[in-house]
Design a protein around this motif. Structure first.
Motif, short mmCIF file in Angstrom:
data_model
loop_
_atom_site.label_atom_id
_atom_site.label_comp_id
_atom_site.label_asym_id
_atom_site.label_seq_id
_atom_site.Cartn_x
_atom_site.Cartn_y
_atom_site.Cartn_z
N LEU A 55 -14.43 9.63 -12.06
CA LEU A 55 -14.10 10.39 -11.13
C LEU A 55 -15.22 10.47 -10.05
CD1 LEU A 55 -13.04 13.72 -13.42
CD2 LEU A 55 -11.62 12.03 -12.29
N SER A 56 -16.42 10.25 -10.34
CA SER A 56 -17.34 10.13 -9.40
C SER A 56 -17.23 9.27 -8.57
CB SER A 56 -18.84 9.93 -9.79
OG SER A 56 -19.35 11.22 -10.38
N ARG A 57 -16.66 7.88 -8.94
CA ARG A 57 -16.47 6.82 -8.03
C ARG A 57 -15.42 7.20 -7.21
NH1 ARG A 57 -15.31 1.26 -10.23
NH2 ARG A 57 -15.95 0.57 -8.04
N THR A 58 -14.21 7.62 -7.67
CA THR A 58 -13.00 7.86 -7.13
C THR A 58 -13.46 9.03 -5.83
OG1 THR A 58 -11.68 7.34 -9.05
CG2 THR A 58 -10.47 8.59 -7.17
N ASN A 59 -13.81 9.99 -6.22
CA ASN A 59 -13.95 11.08 -5.35
C ASN A 59 -15.54 10.96 -4.29
OD1 ASN A 59 -12.19 12.37 -6.84
ND2 ASN A 59 -13.59 13.72 -7.88
N LYS A 60 -16.04 9.78 -4.62
CA LYS A 60 -17.26 9.46 -4.08
C LYS A 60 -18.10 10.74 -3.82
CE LYS A 60 -15.07 6.17 -0.93
NZ LYS A 60 -15.26 4.85 -1.93
N SER A 97 -13.86 1.14 -3.87
CA SER A 97 -14.82 0.79 -2.87
C SER A 97 -14.32 0.52 -1.66
CB SER A 97 -15.54 -0.60 -3.31
OG SER A 97 -14.63 -1.52 -3.60
N GLU A 98 -13.07 0.76 -1.57
CA GLU A 98 -12.13 0.87 -0.15
C GLU A 98 -12.05 2.13 0.23
OE1 GLU A 98 -8.79 -1.62 -1.12
OE2 GLU A 98 -10.14 -2.90 -2.42
N ASN A 99 -11.50 2.00 1.67
CA ASN A 99 -11.09 3.55 2.19
C ASN A 99 -9.82 3.52 2.57
OD1 ASN A 99 -13.77 4.82 2.17
ND2 ASN A 99 -14.59 3.32 3.58
N GLY A 100 -8.97 2.90 1.84
CA GLY A 100 -7.59 2.70 2.37
C GLY A 100 -6.69 4.20 1.66
N VAL A 101 -5.48 4.07 1.74
CA VAL A 101 -4.65 5.03 1.41
C VAL A 101 -4.55 5.04 -0.04
CG1 VAL A 101 -2.44 3.73 1.79
CG2 VAL A 101 -2.22 6.14 1.86
N VAL A 102 -4.38 3.97 -0.68
CA VAL A 102 -4.19 3.99 -2.14
C VAL A 102 -5.37 4.51 -2.77
CG1 VAL A 102 -4.03 2.55 -4.20
CG2 VAL A 102 -3.14 1.54 -2.10
N GLY A 103 -6.63 4.46 -2.64
CA GLY A 103 -7.76 5.09 -3.08
C GLY A 103 -7.59 6.59 -2.85
N LEU A 104 -7.32 6.89 -1.63
CA LEU A 104 -7.21 8.24 -1.21
C LEU A 104 -6.27 8.89 -2.07
CD1 LEU A 104 -8.50 10.23 1.03
CD2 LEU A 104 -6.28 9.77 2.36
N THR A 156 -5.86 1.96 -11.02
CA THR A 156 -5.79 1.81 -9.38
C THR A 156 -7.14 2.45 -8.93
OG1 THR A 156 -3.40 1.60 -9.77
CG2 THR A 156 -4.43 1.94 -7.35
N ALA A 157 -7.30 3.60 -9.39
CA ALA A 157 -8.67 4.28 -8.77
C ALA A 157 -9.91 3.48 -8.84
CB ALA A 157 -8.89 5.67 -9.68
N ASN A 158 -10.09 2.98 -10.08
CA ASN A 158 -11.31 2.14 -10.22
C ASN A 158 -11.47 0.76 -9.30
OD1 ASN A 158 -13.48 2.61 -12.30
ND2 ASN A 158 -11.91 2.28 -13.89
N GLU A 182 0.79 -1.04 -0.05
CA GLU A 182 -0.08 0.00 -0.10
C GLU A 182 0.90 1.13 0.10
OE1 GLU A 182 -2.80 -0.07 3.36
OE2 GLU A 182 -4.27 -0.30 1.73
N GLU A 183 1.88 1.20 0.90
CA GLU A 183 2.59 2.25 0.94
C GLU A 183 3.50 2.72 -0.28
OE1 GLU A 183 5.41 2.49 4.37
OE2 GLU A 183 6.38 4.32 3.48
N LEU A 184 4.17 1.45 -0.84
CA LEU A 184 4.67 1.89 -2.10
C LEU A 184 3.91 2.30 -3.37
CD1 LEU A 184 7.27 1.30 -4.00
CD2 LEU A 184 6.70 -1.14 -4.05
N ALA A 185 2.69 1.65 -3.30
CA ALA A 185 1.66 2.13 -4.33
C ALA A 185 1.43 3.46 -4.16
CB ALA A 185 0.54 1.21 -4.37
#
Lengths: 194, 194
Positions: free
Chosen positions: B167-172, A116-123, A110-112, A53-56
């Motif tokens: 964009l909508s999914r990523t930004n919720k 659906s998660e709430n981790g650091v990668v999506g953020l 990766t965004a897609n 996660e951190e590397l990504a």
């Protein structure tokens, strides 16, 4: 950290960024990165205690900044708003052809996968998109678009570009990118600068 | 195949389609599908001798057709071209909110992940996009757009929608979808029906 350690860290980030762009987060294992970067096994957790996660997240930030700088450089040398967007799309076209449609947007896969998660990668993906968006918005404002219209157009243009990258990569055909360039010009010609 | 076997096959396709939409191809294991579908272990290869690839291709085709039918149903009941696109985007908005931004496009994540390969999964994604594109094009032609302009607009509108979903999914946040609706209306108002 010594120079050697710094270089090794840099190589891992580079390898991860490339893997994320080509096949995404789930399809990339840390072993692939060890292999691609030529880094000594076991050194990943030394440099990235948070593991994959951190590397990504580091890799996405790096790609995001590089793409953002390319955006800015391209936009700065553009004669008009439409010309700026066309130049970005033309740079994307070159990138896509040179990589045989393996590369396009370093963030979208990766965004897609992680939305659906709430981790650091999506953020991190979200922050990169926000950053690109702001750059586009500032660029449009510098050509006289008002705040509301610039906000709207920057989201519309980023959507258009991301969707065109997706279709071009999937179809292995640059036409969607070309259509996006023409469409961007039409949108920017609409006389509504508020 | 007996009725029970048919239902079991159907449940596996359904579970795979959902998993592909939410987290993509690489992030989905056959064990997840066995679990989610309640299918007896070992029955996957009975129904899908080609394993994960074959099951995924079936699932993408099924989602692609369902989405295509939703497109068509929505478009058929629309009063104008712009109204049709707005109705599709509004249906996507509902889907996204109801799924808490876990769902959007059933194809895009997998399309991105597999575009650098040449397997049946990527090919299926390409065919689904082509099918959606043709539906949009026919719809536009029914409102008087000429062949060239309808081809161009269908690619532009599909790009815009796919990018806005990303964009909508990523930004919720549904705002990119709303902006896409407004932008589609502007594009369709441009007097260039050739």
């Amino acid at each position: 950290m010594g120079e050697k350690g710094e270089k090794s860290r840099e190589r891992m980030i580079r390898a991860m960024a490339e893997a994320l762009e080509i096949r995404g987060y789930s399809g990339t294992g840390l072993n692939d990165i060890v292999e691609a970067s030529g880094a000594p096994k076991g050194s990943i957790y030394f440099h990235f205690p948070g593991g994959k996660e951190e590397l990504a997240a580091e890799a996405l930030n790096t790609s995001g900044e590089e793409m953002g700088e390319l955006f800015q450089k391209t936009l700065r040398s553009s004669k008009s708003a439409a010309n700026g967007i066309e130049n970005i799309l033309s740079a994307l076209e070159t990138k896509m052809i040179e990589s045989e449609f393996r590369k396009g947007c370093p963030i979208s896969t990766t965004a897609n996968e992680t939305s659906s998660e709430n981790g650091v990668v999506g953020l991190t993906c979200r922050n990169v998109f926000k950053n690109w968006n702001s750059k586009l918005e500032l660029f449009l404002r510098s050509f006289g678009y008002g705040k509301a219209r610039a906000t709207e157009l920057s989201v519309a243009l980023l959507s258009l570009m991301e969707g065109a990258i997706l279709l071009s990569r999937t179809n292995k055909d640059i036409r969607p990118l070309r259509t996006a360039a023409k469409t961007a010009r039409q949108l920017l010609a609409i006389e509504d600068k508020r």
